[in-house]
Design a protein around this motif. Structure first.
Motif, mmCIF file in Angstrom:
data_model
loop_
_atom_site.group_PDB
_atom_site.id
_atom_site.type_symbol
_atom_site.label_atom_id
_atom_site.label_comp_id
_atom_site.label_asym_id
_atom_site.label_seq_id
_atom_site.Cartn_x
_atom_site.Cartn_y
_atom_site.Cartn_z
ATOM 1 N N VAL A 114 0.850 -1.198 0.000
ATOM 2 C CA VAL A 114 0.000 0.000 0.000
ATOM 3 C C VAL A 114 0.884 1.246 0.000
ATOM 4 O O VAL A 114 0.648 2.205 -0.739
ATOM 5 N N MET A 115 1.924 1.218 0.831
ATOM 6 C CA MET A 115 2.845 2.347 0.933
ATOM 7 C C MET A 115 3.577 2.582 -0.399
ATOM 8 O O MET A 115 3.679 3.713 -0.883
ATOM 9 N N LEU A 116 4.060 1.509 -1.017
ATOM 10 C CA LEU A 116 4.793 1.637 -2.272
ATOM 11 C C LEU A 116 3.883 2.090 -3.411
ATOM 12 O O LEU A 116 4.271 2.917 -4.242
ATOM 13 N N LEU A 117 2.655 1.551 -3.454
ATOM 14 C CA LEU A 117 1.711 1.968 -4.486
ATOM 15 C C LEU A 117 1.325 3.437 -4.327
ATOM 16 O O LEU A 117 1.153 4.158 -5.316
ATOM 17 N N GLY A 118 1.201 3.862 -3.082
ATOM 18 C CA GLY A 118 0.899 5.273 -2.837
ATOM 19 C C GLY A 118 2.011 6.174 -3.362
ATOM 20 O O GLY A 118 1.751 7.242 -3.913
ATOM 21 N N ALA A 119 3.256 5.716 -3.212
ATOM 22 C CA ALA A 119 4.392 6.496 -3.708
ATOM 23 C C ALA A 119 4.421 6.527 -5.231
ATOM 24 O O ALA A 119 4.701 7.559 -5.844
ATOM 25 N N VAL A 120 4.108 5.391 -5.857
ATOM 26 C CA VAL A 120 4.160 5.304 -7.318
ATOM 27 C C VAL A 120 2.979 6.021 -7.975
ATOM 28 O O VAL A 120 3.147 6.789 -8.932
ATOM 29 N N LEU A 121 1.771 5.774 -7.446
ATOM 30 C CA LEU A 121 0.569 6.297 -8.089
ATOM 31 C C LEU A 121 0.222 7.720 -7.677
ATOM 32 O O LEU A 121 -0.286 8.496 -8.490
ATOM 33 N N PHE A 122 0.491 8.068 -6.420
ATOM 34 C CA PHE A 122 0.053 9.363 -5.916
ATOM 35 C C PHE A 122 1.199 10.203 -5.370
ATOM 36 O O PHE A 122 0.977 11.221 -4.727
ATOM 37 N N THR A 178 -7.029 -1.391 -1.855
ATOM 38 C CA THR A 178 -6.981 -0.389 -0.794
ATOM 39 C C THR A 178 -6.854 1.018 -1.353
ATOM 40 O O THR A 178 -7.619 1.916 -0.985
ATOM 41 N N VAL A 179 -5.881 1.228 -2.253
ATOM 42 C CA VAL A 179 -5.645 2.579 -2.754
ATOM 43 C C VAL A 179 -6.787 3.050 -3.656
ATOM 44 O O VAL A 179 -7.021 4.254 -3.786
ATOM 45 N N ILE A 180 -7.514 2.106 -4.248
ATOM 46 C CA ILE A 180 -8.659 2.475 -5.100
ATOM 47 C C ILE A 180 -9.882 2.790 -4.245
ATOM 48 O O ILE A 180 -10.511 3.848 -4.379
ATOM 49 N N THR A 181 -10.224 1.883 -3.344
ATOM 50 C CA THR A 181 -11.441 2.049 -2.540
ATOM 51 C C THR A 181 -11.314 3.205 -1.562
ATOM 52 O O THR A 181 -12.323 3.748 -1.100
ATOM 53 N N LYS A 182 -10.085 3.606 -1.254
ATOM 54 C CA LYS A 182 -9.868 4.746 -0.370
ATOM 55 C C LYS A 182 -10.507 6.014 -0.940
ATOM 56 O O LYS A 182 -10.846 6.938 -0.202
ATOM 57 N N ARG A 183 -10.701 6.045 -2.265
ATOM 58 C CA ARG A 183 -11.293 7.214 -2.923
ATOM 59 C C ARG A 183 -12.816 7.201 -2.878
ATOM 60 O O ARG A 183 -13.459 8.151 -3.334
ATOM 61 N N VAL A 184 -13.404 6.130 -2.346
ATOM 62 C CA VAL A 184 -14.867 6.058 -2.226
ATOM 63 C C VAL A 184 -15.251 6.674 -0.884
ATOM 64 O O VAL A 184 -15.106 6.057 0.162
ATOM 65 N N THR A 185 -15.727 7.908 -0.915
ATOM 66 C CA THR A 185 -16.010 8.636 0.318
ATOM 67 C C THR A 185 -17.500 8.818 0.523
ATOM 68 O O THR A 185 -18.287 8.809 -0.431
#
Length: 352
Positions: A114-122, A178-185
């Motif tokens: 999750v941490m690495l994907l956050g760095a790469v994608l966002f 996780t990183v995708i569904t985190k955007r469902v607010t």
């Protein structure tokens, strides 16, 4: 009843709910193995029975009213569901090639993906401390895996290595969800989960071997249990507990799950791990808690003195607000900003 007493009682109830949910999670592997069905069949029927049970729960609770969904949010929830259901299939497949214990511990490296994907994608910043915890977790992963370079040339180990790869792939798929569904607010987490399990039914139908399901008899009970117990009931307990508990306690109690899974694997199937593998478990657990709770390797820097023209209390309040808003949730718990209800601030890409 005083406010402090009421708060302590609420937190105790939340602790009991989350502990119960994690104990149920730990027994999931037994239900999967005892069903005797192939991993894709298991996930298909888990989605089917889970969708029925969770849908009825949402209906009774009135969650379909003012649900907060938009086409974009539905699309994001569905995309996260694609990764979640295949994550289940890969994890269950890894049980067969390794063991419930090894697959579960390897799978719990999720927070680092999750941490690495956050760095790469966002472009999220990875601090030196987080990088340090990543190294610790990798060292633990190597120990738990129990493989050496020579094992990659040993044909007898190919199945085991494939099982490890599937557990790692499941963890990566969980991180993607996780990183995708985190955007469902602004949506009840139960409804997000419902969309994901409903999606899993048509998504997995082409991969399921329904011809193998004949003559299962009483083994259907294991599959029904996965839907009713390990999907609906477990979701409800977790979502309820997250309203009542601080992040630190959620992070710690989350590790009841792998502990119970290891105990069940040993008690039911006689699977144990070597001393060297056992040394890797606290490294992964410690590193995960370090990332989730913001632990550092050295003493923290002293807080800066408040400005002379500002009251100290105001500075302290601001610092506390900043800390609470940036504190990461444990693996499996995702904040959803823009909501007012504590239950709405948590969604689970249910990985177990």
């Amino acid at each position: 009843m005083s406010t402090e007493t009421r708060s302590a009682s609420t937190e105790l109830k939340g602790s009991i709910e989350l502990t119960a949910a994690m104990i149920l999670s730990g027994t999931l592997g037994i239900f999967v193995v005892e069903s005797g069905a192939s991993p894709f069949n298991v996930v298909f029927f888990r989605c089917l029975f889970g969708a029925v049970a969770l849908g009825l729960y949402c209906l009774v609770r009135g969650f379909f009213k003012n649900h907060g969904f938009t086409p974009k949010k539905v699309g994001l929830a569905a995309l996260g569901g694609v990764f979640i259901v295949f994550n289940w299939a890969f994890l269950f497949e890894s049980y067969e090639s390794t063991s419930i214990t090894v697959a579960t511990v390897v799978y719990h490296t999720q927070p680092f993906y999750v941490m690495l994907l956050g760095a790469v994608l966002f472009r999220d910043k990875i601090t030196a401390t987080k990088l340090g915890w990543l190294v610790v977790a990798f060292a633990g992963l190597v120990l738990v895996a129990g493989v050496s370079l020579s094992d990659f040339q040993d044909g007898d180990k190919s199945g085991y290595l494939a099982g490890l790869g599937l557990a790692l792939l499941a963890a990566v798929f969980y991180a993607l969800s996780t990183v995708i569904t985190k955007r469902v607010t602004g949506v009840k987490p139960h409804l997000v989960a419902l969309i994901q399990v409903v999606l899993g039914i048509p998504l997995l139908a082409p991969f399921a071997a329904f011809g193998e399901m004949g003559g299962m008899g009483a083994d259907w009970g294991w599959l029904i249990g996965l839907g009713l117990i390990h999907t609906c009931l477990m979701y409800v307990l977790m979502y309820s507990s997250y309203q009542k508990l601080p992040t630190a306690k959620i992070a710690v109690l989350a590790f009841v799950y792998p502990a119970v899974a290891m105990l069940c694997d040993w008690a039911v199937y006689g699977h144990s791990i070597t001393l060297l593998q056992a040394l890797g478990i606290p490294l992964i657990v410690g590193a995960s808690l370090g990332v989730n709770l913001g632990w550092t390797f050295g003493p923290r820097r002293a807080a800066a003195e408040p400005a002379a023209d500002k009251p100290a209390a105001g500075a302290a309040d601001k610092a506390a607000d900043s800390a609470s808003s940036s504190a990461p949730l444990p693996s499996g718990a995702r904040t959803t900003a823009g909501t007012t209800d504590a239950a709405d601030k948590i969604t689970i890409g249910e990985s177990r």
